[in-house]
Structure formats: structure tokens, C-alpha cells
Design a protein around this motif. Sequence first.
Motif, mmCIF file in Angstrom:
data_model
loop_
_atom_site.group_PDB
_atom_site.id
_atom_site.type_symbol
_atom_site.label_atom_id
_atom_site.label_comp_id
_atom_site.label_asym_id
_atom_site.label_seq_id
_atom_site.Cartn_x
_atom_site.Cartn_y
_atom_site.Cartn_z
ATOM 1 N N MET A 1 0.844 -1.186 0.000
ATOM 2 C CA MET A 1 0.000 0.000 0.000
ATOM 3 C C MET A 1 0.888 1.248 0.000
ATOM 4 O O MET A 1 1.697 1.427 0.907
ATOM 5 N N PRO A 2 0.762 2.123 -1.011
ATOM 6 C CA PRO A 2 1.605 3.315 -1.078
ATOM 7 C C PRO A 2 1.277 4.296 0.051
ATOM 8 O O PRO A 2 0.139 4.412 0.484
ATOM 9 N N THR A 3 2.313 4.975 0.495
ATOM 10 C CA THR A 3 2.138 5.974 1.539
ATOM 11 C C THR A 3 1.570 7.241 0.923
ATOM 12 O O THR A 3 2.078 7.718 -0.089
ATOM 13 N N LYS A 4 0.552 7.793 1.550
ATOM 14 C CA LYS A 4 -0.058 9.018 1.046
ATOM 15 C C LYS A 4 0.654 10.226 1.672
ATOM 16 O O LYS A 4 0.847 10.286 2.875
ATOM 17 N N THR A 5 1.063 11.164 0.840
ATOM 18 C CA THR A 5 1.724 12.370 1.318
ATOM 19 C C THR A 5 0.664 13.381 1.737
ATOM 20 O O THR A 5 -0.266 13.671 0.995
ATOM 21 N N ARG A 6 0.830 13.883 2.941
ATOM 22 C CA ARG A 6 -0.105 14.895 3.428
ATOM 23 C C ARG A 6 0.202 16.230 2.765
ATOM 24 O O ARG A 6 1.362 16.521 2.443
ATOM 25 N N PRO A 7 -0.813 17.070 2.558
ATOM 26 C CA PRO A 7 -0.595 18.365 1.896
ATOM 27 C C PRO A 7 0.468 19.228 2.586
ATOM 28 O O PRO A 7 1.259 19.885 1.907
ATOM 29 N N ILE A 8 0.516 19.207 3.900
ATOM 30 C CA ILE A 8 1.504 20.039 4.600
ATOM 31 C C ILE A 8 2.924 19.552 4.319
ATOM 32 O O ILE A 8 3.860 20.348 4.257
ATOM 33 N N GLU A 9 3.097 18.260 4.103
ATOM 34 C CA GLU A 9 4.419 17.730 3.763
ATOM 35 C C GLU A 9 4.832 18.181 2.367
ATOM 36 O O GLU A 9 5.995 18.510 2.132
ATOM 37 N N LYS A 10 3.887 18.214 1.437
ATOM 38 C CA LYS A 10 4.177 18.707 0.096
ATOM 39 C C LYS A 10 4.512 20.192 0.135
ATOM 40 O O LYS A 10 5.433 20.647 -0.538
ATOM 41 N N PHE A 11 3.772 20.937 0.942
ATOM 42 C CA PHE A 11 4.038 22.371 1.089
ATOM 43 C C PHE A 11 5.455 22.591 1.621
ATOM 44 O O PHE A 11 6.214 23.402 1.088
ATOM 45 N N ALA A 12 5.822 21.865 2.665
ATOM 46 C CA ALA A 12 7.148 22.010 3.264
ATOM 47 C C ALA A 12 8.249 21.648 2.266
ATOM 48 O O ALA A 12 9.266 22.339 2.167
ATOM 49 N N ALA A 13 8.052 20.586 1.517
ATOM 50 C CA ALA A 13 9.051 20.164 0.530
ATOM 51 C C ALA A 13 9.198 21.204 -0.578
ATOM 52 O O ALA A 13 10.316 21.510 -1.012
ATOM 53 N N ALA A 14 8.092 21.756 -1.038
ATOM 54 C CA ALA A 14 8.133 22.769 -2.093
ATOM 55 C C ALA A 14 8.755 24.065 -1.575
ATOM 56 O O ALA A 14 9.594 24.680 -2.246
ATOM 57 N N ALA A 15 8.376 24.473 -0.381
ATOM 58 C CA ALA A 15 8.895 25.713 0.196
ATOM 59 C C ALA A 15 10.392 25.612 0.475
ATOM 60 O O ALA A 15 11.120 26.601 0.348
ATOM 61 N N ALA A 16 10.857 24.438 0.825
ATOM 62 C CA ALA A 16 12.274 24.246 1.122
ATOM 63 C C ALA A 16 13.155 24.490 -0.098
ATOM 64 O O ALA A 16 14.330 24.817 0.039
ATOM 65 N N LYS A 17 12.598 24.368 -1.278
ATOM 66 C CA LYS A 17 13.363 24.565 -2.510
ATOM 67 C C LYS A 17 13.371 26.027 -2.954
ATOM 68 O O LYS A 17 13.921 26.351 -4.003
ATOM 69 N N CYS A 18 12.775 26.898 -2.163
ATOM 70 C CA CYS A 18 12.681 28.317 -2.526
ATOM 71 C C CYS A 18 13.389 29.204 -1.501
ATOM 72 O O CYS A 18 12.936 30.315 -1.216
ATOM 73 N N SER A 19 14.488 28.745 -0.965
ATOM 74 C CA SER A 19 15.160 29.497 0.100
ATOM 75 C C SER A 19 15.706 30.838 -0.388
ATOM 76 O O SER A 19 15.655 31.830 0.356
ATOM 77 N N ILE A 20 16.192 30.905 -1.613
ATOM 78 C CA ILE A 20 16.717 32.176 -2.126
ATOM 79 C C ILE A 20 15.587 33.202 -2.249
ATOM 80 O O ILE A 20 15.714 34.344 -1.801
ATOM 81 N N GLU A 21 14.475 32.780 -2.844
ATOM 82 C CA GLU A 21 13.328 33.678 -3.002
ATOM 83 C C GLU A 21 12.769 34.102 -1.640
ATOM 84 O O GLU A 21 12.384 35.264 -1.457
ATOM 85 N N SER A 22 12.763 33.186 -0.696
ATOM 86 C CA SER A 22 12.281 33.506 0.654
ATOM 87 C C SER A 22 13.169 34.554 1.314
ATOM 88 O O SER A 22 12.673 35.487 1.945
ATOM 89 N N ALA A 23 14.476 34.392 1.155
ATOM 90 C CA ALA A 23 15.417 35.340 1.759
ATOM 91 C C ALA A 23 15.263 36.736 1.153
ATOM 92 O O ALA A 23 15.266 37.742 1.874
ATOM 93 N N VAL A 24 15.114 36.806 -0.167
ATOM 94 C CA VAL A 24 14.956 38.096 -0.838
ATOM 95 C C VAL A 24 13.674 38.778 -0.372
ATOM 96 O O VAL A 24 13.676 39.978 -0.060
#
Length: 60
Positions: A1-24
Motif C-alpha cells: 500500500m503506497p504511503t499518502k503524502t499529506r498536503p503540509i508535507e508537500k508544502f514544506a518540501a516545495a517551500a524548502a526549494k525556494c530558500s533564495i526567493e524567501s530570503a529576498v
Amino acid sequence: MPTKTRPIEKFAAAAAKCSIESAVYGKCIVADYNNVYKGKCLTEFMKLKDCYVANYKKLK
């Protein structure tokens, strides 16, 4: 049975890839934090939002 990713986990993963934009965006807001108003740093915010949305879509 595949593990279902919770929306907050997807949000955190996506936001983590935008550190430069977040800093600016954060630097723009903090530069004059006593005078924050709607639309301040809109360009920086839109770049951050675009980064987040693009990375969020990749996680489907």
C-alpha cells in the motif's frame, strides 16, 4: 500500500526549494518593517509564490 503524502508535507518540501526567493522577500519586508502595507514587496512575493507553485506541481 503506497504511503499518502499529506498536503503540509508537500508544502514544506516545495517551500524548502525556494530558500533564495524567501530570503529576498524577507529582506525586502524587514528593510522597513515599521511601514509594511499591502502590496509592499509584491515583485519579490510573486517570485516566491511562482517558485513554490512550480515546485509543488513537481511533487505530484
